[in-house]
Scaffold this motif. Structure first.
Motif, mmCIF file in Angstrom:
data_model
loop_
_atom_site.group_PDB
_atom_site.id
_atom_site.type_symbol
_atom_site.label_atom_id
_atom_site.label_comp_id
_atom_site.label_asym_id
_atom_site.label_seq_id
_atom_site.Cartn_x
_atom_site.Cartn_y
_atom_site.Cartn_z
ATOM 1 N N PHE A 47 0.828 -1.204 0.000
ATOM 2 C CA PHE A 47 0.000 0.000 0.000
ATOM 3 C C PHE A 47 0.864 1.256 0.000
ATOM 4 N N TYR A 48 2.023 1.200 0.624
ATOM 5 C CA TYR A 48 2.932 2.346 0.603
ATOM 6 C C TYR A 48 3.473 2.560 -0.809
ATOM 7 N N GLU A 49 3.785 1.476 -1.495
ATOM 8 C CA GLU A 49 4.343 1.582 -2.833
ATOM 9 C C GLU A 49 3.291 1.929 -3.882
ATOM 10 N N ASP A 50 2.094 1.427 -3.725
ATOM 11 C CA ASP A 50 1.028 1.653 -4.703
ATOM 12 C C ASP A 50 -0.155 2.290 -3.980
ATOM 13 N N ARG A 51 -0.157 3.588 -3.924
ATOM 14 C CA ARG A 51 -1.189 4.298 -3.174
ATOM 15 C C ARG A 51 -2.542 4.216 -3.855
ATOM 16 N N LEU A 52 -2.560 4.028 -5.175
ATOM 17 C CA LEU A 52 -3.824 3.861 -5.884
ATOM 18 C C LEU A 52 -4.507 2.565 -5.449
ATOM 19 N N LEU A 53 -3.742 1.499 -5.282
ATOM 20 C CA LEU A 53 -4.298 0.240 -4.787
ATOM 21 C C LEU A 53 -4.828 0.410 -3.364
ATOM 22 N N CYS A 54 -4.099 1.133 -2.546
ATOM 23 C CA CYS A 54 -4.552 1.388 -1.177
ATOM 24 C C CYS A 54 -5.869 2.148 -1.184
ATOM 25 N N LEU A 55 -5.967 3.153 -2.028
ATOM 26 C CA LEU A 55 -7.179 3.953 -2.107
ATOM 27 C C LEU A 55 -8.360 3.120 -2.588
ATOM 28 N N TYR A 56 -8.162 2.330 -3.638
ATOM 29 C CA TYR A 56 -9.236 1.471 -4.130
ATOM 30 C C TYR A 56 -9.618 0.413 -3.090
ATOM 31 N N SER A 57 -8.673 -0.094 -2.351
ATOM 32 C CA SER A 57 -8.984 -1.086 -1.321
ATOM 33 C C SER A 57 -9.810 -0.474 -0.200
ATOM 34 N N LEU A 58 -9.455 0.722 0.215
ATOM 35 C CA LEU A 58 -10.230 1.388 1.266
ATOM 36 C C LEU A 58 -11.637 1.725 0.789
ATOM 37 N N VAL A 59 -11.764 2.187 -0.442
ATOM 38 C CA VAL A 59 -13.092 2.474 -0.993
ATOM 39 C C VAL A 59 -13.894 1.186 -1.129
ATOM 40 N N GLY A 60 -13.259 0.107 -1.533
ATOM 41 C CA GLY A 60 -13.948 -1.174 -1.637
ATOM 42 C C GLY A 60 -14.439 -1.672 -0.297
ATOM 43 N N PHE A 61 -13.623 -1.523 0.735
ATOM 44 C CA PHE A 61 -14.034 -1.954 2.073
ATOM 45 C C PHE A 61 -15.179 -1.094 2.593
ATOM 46 N N ALA A 62 -15.088 0.221 2.397
ATOM 47 C CA ALA A 62 -16.170 1.105 2.830
ATOM 48 C C ALA A 62 -17.459 0.807 2.068
ATOM 49 N N SER A 63 -17.342 0.522 0.783
ATOM 50 C CA SER A 63 -18.525 0.180 -0.018
ATOM 51 C C SER A 63 -19.125 -1.145 0.424
ATOM 52 N N LEU A 64 -18.285 -2.098 0.774
ATOM 53 C CA LEU A 64 -18.770 -3.375 1.284
ATOM 54 C C LEU A 64 -19.546 -3.173 2.579
#
Length: 144
Positions: A47-64
Motif C-alpha cells: 500500500f505504501y508503494e502503490d497508493r492507488l491500490l490502497c485507495l481502491y482497497s479502502l473504498v472497496g471496504f467502505a462500499s462493502l
C-alpha cells in the motif's frame, strides 16, 4: 508399568520425551502466528508503494460495509450470519477493487479518470453486488 493392553501409561513416559513436544508446540504456535504479521507487513509495504491500490482497497471496504448496512436495514436479514456474504460478496468486492486498480495503472489513468472510477463505478458496483447477494441469502433470513 503397562496397562492390560500393553500400552504404557502417561506416567511411564520419561520427562525428556514430553519436553521436546512442548518446545515443538511453542514453535508451531509462533510459526502459525508469524505468517499473519508477515502478511500485514507485506500489505502495508504494498500500500505504501502503490497508493492507488490502497485507495481502491479502502473504498472497496467502505462500499462493502455500506452494502451490508443497506441490506440489513431494508431486507430484514442478518448479513454477517449468512454464507453468501463470506463466500461471494467479500471476495467479489476484493476482486473488483484490485482489478480496477490494476486496470487503471495499466491504462495510465492515475489522476482524473482513476478518480472517476473511484468515486462512481467501484462503490456503486460493490454496494449493489453486496446488497443483492446478502438480500437473496436464505441462511441469513433463517437466522432472524
Amino acid at each position: 508399568m503397562a496397562s492390560e493392553s500393553g500400552l504404557p501409561f502417561s506416567s511411564d513416559m520419561p520427562a525428556a520425551a514430553s519436553k521436546p513436544r512442548s518446545i515443538q508446540d511453542i514453535v508451531s504456535v509462533v510459526v502459525d502466528s508469524v505468517w499473519q504479521y508477515v502478511h500485514v507487513a507485506a500489505a502495508a509495504f504494498l500500500f505504501y508503494e502503490d497508493r492507488l491500490l490502497c485507495l481502491y482497497s479502502l473504498v472497496g471496504f467502505a462500499s462493502l460495509c455500506c452494502g451490508v448496512v443497506a441490506a440489513s436495514r431494508t431486507g430484514g436479514v442478518v448479513p454477517v450470519m449468512g454464507e453468501e456474504l463470506w463466500r461471494i460478496a467479500i471476495p467479489a468486492s476484493a476482486i473488483i477493487s484490485v482489478t480496477t486498480s490494476l486496470g487503471c495503472r495499466i491504462a495510465g489513468w492515475v489522476s482524473a479518470k482513476a478518480t472517476c472510477c473511484l468515486c462512481v463505478l467501484v462503490p456503486a458496483a460493490i454496494v449493489g453486488l453486496t446488497t443483492v447477494t446478502v438480500r437473496n441469502d436464505k441462511t441469513a433470513r433463517l437466522r432472524l
